[in-house]
Design a protein around this motif. Structure first.
Motif, PDB file in Angstrom:
ATOM      1  N   ALA A   1      -4.123   6.860   2.715  1.00  0.00           N
ATOM      2  CA  ALA A   1      -4.985   5.954   2.314  1.00  0.00           C
ATOM      3  C   ALA A   1      -5.738   5.190   3.168  1.00  0.00           C
ATOM      4  O   ALA A   1      -5.367   4.968   4.325  1.00  0.00           O
ATOM      5  N   ARG A   2      -6.892   4.971   2.665  1.00  0.00           N
ATOM      6  CA  ARG A   2      -7.903   4.425   3.610  1.00  0.00           C
ATOM      7  C   ARG A   2      -8.197   3.046   2.817  1.00  0.00           C
ATOM      8  O   ARG A   2      -8.513   2.946   1.844  1.00  0.00           O
ATOM      9  N   ARG A   3      -8.096   2.052   3.826  1.00  0.00           N
ATOM     10  CA  ARG A   3      -8.372   0.743   3.267  1.00  0.00           C
ATOM     11  C   ARG A   3      -9.607  -0.207   3.706  1.00  0.00           C
ATOM     12  O   ARG A   3      -9.694  -0.152   5.122  1.00  0.00           O
TER      13      ARG A   3
ATOM     14  N   ILE B   1      -7.975   7.684  -1.300  1.00  0.00           N
ATOM     15  CA  ILE B   1      -6.709   8.244  -1.066  1.00  0.00           C
ATOM     16  C   ILE B   1      -6.704   9.659  -1.176  1.00  0.00           C
ATOM     17  O   ILE B   1      -7.302  10.490  -2.156  1.00  0.00           O
TER      18      ILE B   1
ATOM     19  N   LYS C   1      -9.162  -3.645  -0.263  1.00  0.00           N
ATOM     20  CA  LYS C   1      -9.040  -2.759  -1.255  1.00  0.00           C
ATOM     21  C   LYS C   1      -8.712  -1.333  -0.479  1.00  0.00           C
ATOM     22  O   LYS C   1      -9.222  -0.998   0.512  1.00  0.00           O
ATOM     23  N   ILE C   2      -7.919  -0.434  -1.359  1.00  0.00           N
ATOM     24  CA  ILE C   2      -7.928   1.016  -1.007  1.00  0.00           C
ATOM     25  C   ILE C   2      -9.364   1.488  -1.397  1.00  0.00           C
ATOM     26  O   ILE C   2      -9.359   1.660  -2.826  1.00  0.00           O
TER      27      ILE C   2
ATOM     28  N   ALA D   1       0.837  -1.239   0.091  1.00  0.00           N
ATOM     29  CA  ALA D   1       0.191   0.166  -0.026  1.00  0.00           C
ATOM     30  C   ALA D   1       0.869   1.056  -0.017  1.00  0.00           C
ATOM     31  O   ALA D   1       0.566   2.199  -0.732  1.00  0.00           O
TER      32      ALA D   1
ATOM     33  N   THR E   1     -10.529   4.334  -7.610  1.00  0.00           N
ATOM     34  CA  THR E   1     -10.726   4.519  -6.234  1.00  0.00           C
ATOM     35  C   THR E   1     -10.985   6.063  -6.233  1.00  0.00           C
ATOM     36  O   THR E   1     -10.591   6.836  -7.039  1.00  0.00           O
TER      37      THR E   1
END
Length: 134
Positions: free
Chosen positions: A76-78, A88, A84-85, A41, A124
């Motif tokens: 980033a947030r997953r 961002i 998945k990301i 990531a 994303t």
């Protein structure tokens, strides 16, 4: 059409490495994590930052833009399932005397012509700002 090639190999259970041309990068593939290498990531975020930095170098002469320096912060947030990301966020800080309109022009150019930027924005949510260094 441009093409890119990278090779990667497992070194041991603590890590791996990737290479292209004459460059090598250590990869954090240890299940416990490593502080001395980028995990997948973080590599994705670094790739986006590199895209914006390289794009800046490309457009500076075209825009006749005066730049003393640039920093980019990314987050980033997953989600976990499926992994998945999902978003961002980035902030570009520019050391310049250029006007706010010229800062916006630089930002629009980075968004419009960045290969990695355009790839990620199709996959994303990508949200960012540009500001002058204080």
């Amino acid at each position: 059409m441009l093409e890119y090639n990278v090779t990667a190999r497992r070194i041991d259970h603590h890590g791996s490495e990737a290479g292209t041309k004459g460059a090598r990068i250590v990869l954090d593939t240890d299940m416990q994590g490593r502080d001395d290498a980028f995990n997948p990531a973080e590599l994705l975020l670094a790739s986006l930052a590199a895209c914006m930095l390289k794009g800046t170098e490309r457009v500076l002469p075209m825009l006749d833009f005066n730049l003393r320096g640039m920093d980019i912060s990314l987050h980033a947030r997953r989600q976990d399932s499926p992994p998945k990301i999902i978003r961002i966020d980035y902030e570009i800080t520019v050391d310049t005397d250029e006007s706010d309109q010229r800062l916006d022009l630089l930002h629009r150019n980075l968004q419009k012509y960045g290969t990695i930027y355009n790839t990620l924005t199709a996959a994303t949510e990508l949200v960012g700002t540009i500001r002058r260094k204080e």
